[in-house]
Design an enzyme around this catalytic site. Sequence first.
Site, PDB file in Angstrom:
ATOM      1  N   ASP A  99       0.861  -1.182   0.000  1.00  0.00           N
ATOM      2  CA  ASP A  99       0.000   0.000   0.000  1.00  0.00           C
ATOM      3  C   ASP A  99       0.895   1.229   0.000  1.00  0.00           C
ATOM      4  OD1 ASP A  99      -2.687   1.328   0.371  1.00  0.00           O
ATOM      5  OD2 ASP A  99      -1.647   2.084   2.151  1.00  0.00           O
TER       6      ASP A  99
ATOM      7  N   GLU B 243      -1.626  -1.555  -5.920  1.00  0.00           N
ATOM      8  CA  GLU B 243      -2.886  -0.944  -6.332  1.00  0.00           C
ATOM      9  C   GLU B 243      -2.641  -0.013  -7.507  1.00  0.00           C
ATOM     10  OE1 GLU B 243      -6.798   0.931  -4.098  1.00  0.00           O
ATOM     11  OE2 GLU B 243      -4.801   1.274  -3.263  1.00  0.00           O
TER      12      GLU B 243
ATOM     13  N   ASP C 296      -3.122   1.526   6.835  1.00  0.00           N
ATOM     14  CA  ASP C 296      -2.230   1.147   5.743  1.00  0.00           C
ATOM     15  C   ASP C 296      -1.938  -0.345   5.739  1.00  0.00           C
ATOM     16  OD1 ASP C 296      -2.131   3.821   5.013  1.00  0.00           O
ATOM     17  OD2 ASP C 296      -0.368   4.234   6.245  1.00  0.00           O
TER      18      ASP C 296
END
Length: 418
Positions: free
Chosen positions: A191, A275, A356
Site C-alpha cells: 500500500d 494498487e 495502511d
Amino acid sequence: MHLRYSYRLYPTAGQCQALARTFGCARVVYNDALAARKAAWRADRSRIALGALAKAVITDAKRTAERAWLAAVSVDALQSSLRDLDAAYRGFFDAVSGKRRGGRMGLPVFKSRKDSRQSIRFSRNGFRIRGNGKLNLAKIGDVRVKWSRKLPADPSSVTIILDGAGRYHASFVVDVEPEALPELDAEVGIDLGLATYAVLSDGTVIDNPRFLRKAEKRLKAAQRELSRKAKGSKNRAKARIKVAKAHAKVADTRKDWLHKQTTRIVRETQAIYLEDLNVRGLARGRLAKSVHDAGWSTFRRMLEEKAARYGRTVGIVHRMFPSSQLCSVCGHRDGPKPLAVRAWVCGACGVSHDRDLNAARNILAAGRADRLNAPGGPVRPGVAIPRQARPVERGTHRNADGTGRKPRADGAAGIPAR
C-alpha cells in the site's frame, strides 16, 4: 530482453564542440524530415517513405549550400534521427488505433535548439569500445568513460545524452537473457502512501524520504540567485546550470533509493501486488508536489521491469477495489473513511486495524484472487470459499458520479571496464 546501461562521459573541449555540432545537425535533419512529411500530408494525404526521406534531407541536402555542413558529422547519427521520427509516427498511429498500450501519444513536434536536454544515437556502425576503455564515436573521437560496472554483452547501440546540468552520459542497449532467481513462498501486498512511502502486508514499513522537500531550501536559494541575473548574460547561464545541478541531485538520489528498495523487494518476494493508483489525477490536486516527490510510477515501473528479468510476478489490483474499507480478517465493509483516519475498529468482528497495513493485506488477498482466477483461490485472508474479488471505487464516495450505484466487477560477453 533489452536493457540499458548508462555511464558518465567526460569529453574534452574539442569533443564537446563536435558533439554540439552533431546534436544540431541531427535536430535539423529531424525538423526537415518532419516538415517534409507534414507538407506531403497536407498536399495529397501521402506518406514519404523512410528511404526517400533520408535521400532528400541527408544525401541531397549535403550537396546544397544551405546544408553543406551536414557532411561534417556522422551520417549514422543523422539516420538514427530519421528512424526516431519514423518511430514517433508509428507510436502515434498505434495509439490512435489501439495497438499501443499506455497513454495516448500526440503527433511528433519540432525540436528546439533551446532545449536543455540534447541526445543523439549511434548504431553499431557509428561507435566502438577501445581496448583502453574509451568510447570511440564516429567523427568525434575517443571519449573517456567512467565505467561503473561491466557491460553484460556487446551493445547494439549507444545514445549520447547532454542533460540540463551539463553532464554527458552514454546509454548502451544490450540484449541479455532473463536471470530467474530461486523461487520463494513469500508474497506481499504493498500500500503506497505519503505519510509512509509504503506498507507491506508482512508489516514492513518503508519511510518516505521526501527528497524534494528536504532540498527545497537549497533549491529556492539557487532559484532566487538565478532570478537576479540579467537575461542573456553569462552569469545567468552559470546560475541556470547551478539550479539544474541541484534538481539533478534530487532526481538522482530518488532514483538510486528507488532502485535499492525495488531490488530488495524483488529479491525477497516471489509475487508483489500493488494498487493501480491514478497518479496522473493525484498529481493535479493539492498534494501534487508530494505525489511527484514520491515517484510512485517509477517505483511500479522498476518493480515490473526487475520482476520480468528475475522471474518474479507483479500483480496490479484495480484502483476501484476498496482496500481501505474492508476488514482483512472477516471481510466486512466498513465504508469510506477520510484520510485523517489512520486506525479504525471493525464493526463486525471488533478487530483494531492500522489503515495502511489493513489495506496492504487486502491488496495481497485481491491480487492472489486475480492471479488464481482460473483455478480459483481465496479473495480475503481467512475466507475458505474461493470467490472473485469485486472491485469498487476507493475514496470518500461510493462512486465518482455520486449516484451510489455499484460499478460492475472488473477482472482484475562482458566488456572490461577500465
